[in-house]
Design an enzyme around this catalytic site. Structure first.
Site, mmCIF file in Angstrom:
data_model
loop_
_atom_site.group_PDB
_atom_site.id
_atom_site.type_symbol
_atom_site.label_atom_id
_atom_site.label_comp_id
_atom_site.label_asym_id
_atom_site.label_seq_id
_atom_site.Cartn_x
_atom_site.Cartn_y
_atom_site.Cartn_z
ATOM 1 N N GLY A 154 0.809 -1.213 0.000
ATOM 2 C CA GLY A 154 0.000 0.000 0.000
ATOM 3 C C GLY A 154 0.837 1.255 0.000
ATOM 4 C CD GLU A 214 9.704 -1.131 5.585
ATOM 5 O OE1 GLU A 214 10.046 -1.829 6.561
ATOM 6 O OE2 GLU A 214 8.524 -0.814 5.352
ATOM 7 C CE LYS A 252 -0.189 -17.544 1.615
ATOM 8 N NZ LYS A 252 -1.427 -16.786 1.906
ATOM 9 C CE1 TYR A 286 5.861 -3.689 -3.229
ATOM 10 C CE2 TYR A 286 6.712 -5.464 -4.624
ATOM 11 C CZ TYR A 286 5.659 -4.856 -3.950
ATOM 12 O OH TYR A 286 4.409 -5.407 -3.995
ATOM 13 C CB ALA A 291 9.687 7.525 9.850
ATOM 14 C CD GLU A 320 -3.043 -19.521 3.415
ATOM 15 O OE1 GLU A 320 -3.741 -19.076 2.491
ATOM 16 O OE2 GLU A 320 -2.221 -18.810 4.048
ATOM 17 N NE ARG A 329 -13.387 -16.362 15.401
ATOM 18 C CZ ARG A 329 -13.324 -15.032 15.431
ATOM 19 N NH1 ARG A 329 -14.419 -14.312 15.257
ATOM 20 N NH2 ARG A 329 -12.164 -14.420 15.619
ATOM 21 N N GLY A 360 -3.599 -14.909 14.603
ATOM 22 C CA GLY A 360 -4.087 -13.595 14.212
ATOM 23 C C GLY A 360 -2.982 -12.563 14.088
ATOM 24 C CB THR A 363 -1.578 -7.767 -0.688
ATOM 25 O OG1 THR A 363 -0.813 -8.296 0.395
ATOM 26 C CG2 THR A 363 -0.677 -6.932 -1.586
ATOM 27 C CB ALA A 385 -7.665 -17.649 -2.826
ATOM 28 C CG HIS A 418 -17.776 -31.673 -20.650
ATOM 29 N ND1 HIS A 418 -18.021 -32.086 -19.364
ATOM 30 C CD2 HIS A 418 -17.621 -32.795 -21.403
ATOM 31 C CE1 HIS A 418 -18.036 -33.402 -19.332
ATOM 32 N NE2 HIS A 418 -17.787 -33.859 -20.549
#
Length: 453
Positions: A15, A34, A50, A98, A114, A182, A205, A262, A311, A341, A435
């Protein structure tokens, strides 16, 4: 007042980088800080590594299936160090991309922490202060570990799991969300003995109940030792591994314990309180529909706002922020009917409402089919796929679509377009089936399996 920058972005994830890059390309003066590695959770500690582990873990089952199809295949053990080496190189490559893309767009990058000093000032780790007309916080989230479990310091999170020195022979996964499920499938596929504890009644959940049960059955059949209604009472480091006592009294020793219970917004120590920025109970930055905080010059996007932790959503929020603030076109990020997904094995793709959400809201019909696809039936494999549509009885609009099958993530992306457009069940039915495919079932279900008045 003259500012050093038009925009200062804190956080170099998906983001933050998108907002910084397109704003700088538009002619504004932009800086970014960063403190870890460019790319953020998704690229460095999340989606990308992952998914590469998912790919690696699928070959053991694929090799066994290949034998059943007539191939003379002998599969050796998984070479964890070799995989790790390639994974590290790939993440470094993506991190470089990036950084290069932001740099090419004219963004000034500070590779240090920062914090916010006031509504228009940030302070870097080296003590330097910078001023900006607008500040955007995009610091993401961090994996949560409970601090009330004795011995919790011996447990890993998803931040460290990619750097394990060797593949654990025995691993305990604690948690029942999509990350936990996963990794249970990943390590099971790589050859580890996997145990999974979840304190709730059923995994996943918040997702569709029928789909949750289907996934639980499948991963159990594949060898994951799943225990619901179970949590960790204490951990101890011993000579033969990490001893774990569960709340149901069971005791076992594992080579590694992974907590996937979490994620929390990464806002601690950012200076939000000093600047007067409102935060919620979980530490999330409270924003309005345009990602603006209660301090007019400060905005936030992505997981740090705890809206939809995905993301692509963070990227959409970043673009909407740019449109609103720097192009003068008020734009709200759209959080409705976001496809997602879960990369279990097989995958679970979902878009729209669950059956439970829909039936509590209006009269609905539920169309569902679970079956062995051709590829499995041919070799006597019992694994079943599931296709499910939730349909409004009045408008006939498809309110939700759920798919559990190999490549469900690919399928739900396309199904998501139809659901987003408000397609009706009759429009699904009018589409000719492709098909033979599994996905043709989505346009062939003619009779509802359940009706909720």
């Amino acid at each position: 007042m003259a500012f050093d920058y038009d925009l200062f972005v804190i956080g170099g994830g998906s983001g933050g980088v998108r907002a910084a890059r397109i704003t700088s390309q538009g002619g504004a003066k932009v800086a970014m800080a960063e403190e870890f590695r460019m790319g953020g959770t998704c690229v460095i500690r999340g989606c990308v590594p992952k998914k590469l582990m998912v790919f690696a873990s699928q070959y053991s089952a694929a090799a066994q299936e290949a034998k059943e199809y007539g191939w003379d295949i002998k599969l050796g053990k998984f070479d964890w160090p070799s995989f790790q080496s390639r994974l590290s190189a790939e993440l470094s490559r993506l991190e470089g991309i990036y950084t290069k893309n932001a740099d090419n767009a004219g963004v000034e990058i500070f590779h240090q922490r920062a914090v916010i000093v006031d509504p228009h000032t940030v302070q870097l780790a080296d003590g330097t202060q910078k001023t900006a007309k607008h500040i955007l916080v995009a610091t993401g989230g961090y994996p949560f570990k409970p601090d009330n479990v004795p011995g919790i310091e011996h447990a890993l999170t998803s931040n460290e799991v990619f750097d394990l020195p060797e593949l654990p022979k025995r691993i305990l996964i604690v948690g029942g969300g999509y990350i936990a499920c996963e990794f249970a499938c990943i390590f099971n596929g790589l050859g580890s003995e996997v145990t999974q504890y979840y304190r709730g009644a059923q995994i996943l959940r918040g997702f569709d109940d029928e789909a949750r049960g289907h996934i639980a059955e499948l991963i159990t059949e594949q060898g994951v030792d799943l225990h619901v209604g179970t949590d960790v009472e204490r951990l101890e480091k011993r000579d033969d591994g990490i001893w774990v006592k569960a709340t149901d009294g069971r005791e076992a020793v594992f080579d590694a314990v992974l907590y996937a219970t979490g994620r929390k917004p990464n806002t601690a120590g950012l200076g939000l309180e000093a600047a007067g920025v409102d935060t919620g109970r979980a530490g999330e930055i409270v924003v309005d529909d345009y990602s603006q905080t209660n301090i007019p010059s400060i905005y936030a996007v992505g997981d740090v706002t705890d809206r939809v932790q995905l993301t692509p959503v963070a990227i959409r929020e970043a673009v909407a922020f740019h449109e609103t603030v720097f192009k003068g076109i008020p734009t709200k990020p759209d959080h409705t009917n976001v496809p997602s997904a879960i990369f279990t094995q097989p995958e679970y793709g979902a878009v729209g409402m669950t059956e439970e959400q829909a039936r509590d809201d209006r009269p609905v019909e539920v169309y569902c089919a679970a079956f062995r696809p051709m590829q499995n039936a041919f070799i006597g494999k019992n694994e079943r796929v599931l296709f499910k549509l939730i349909v409004c009885r009045e408008s006939r609009q498809v309110l939700g679509c759920h798919i559990i099958a190999p490549h469900a993530g690919e399928m739900i992306q396309l199904a998501g377009v139809a659901v987003k457009l408000g397609a009706t069940k009759e429009q699904f039915d009018a589409t000719v089936a492709v098909h033979p495919t599994m996905a043709e079932e989505i346009v062939l279900m003619r009779s509802p399996t359940r009706v909720h008045e």
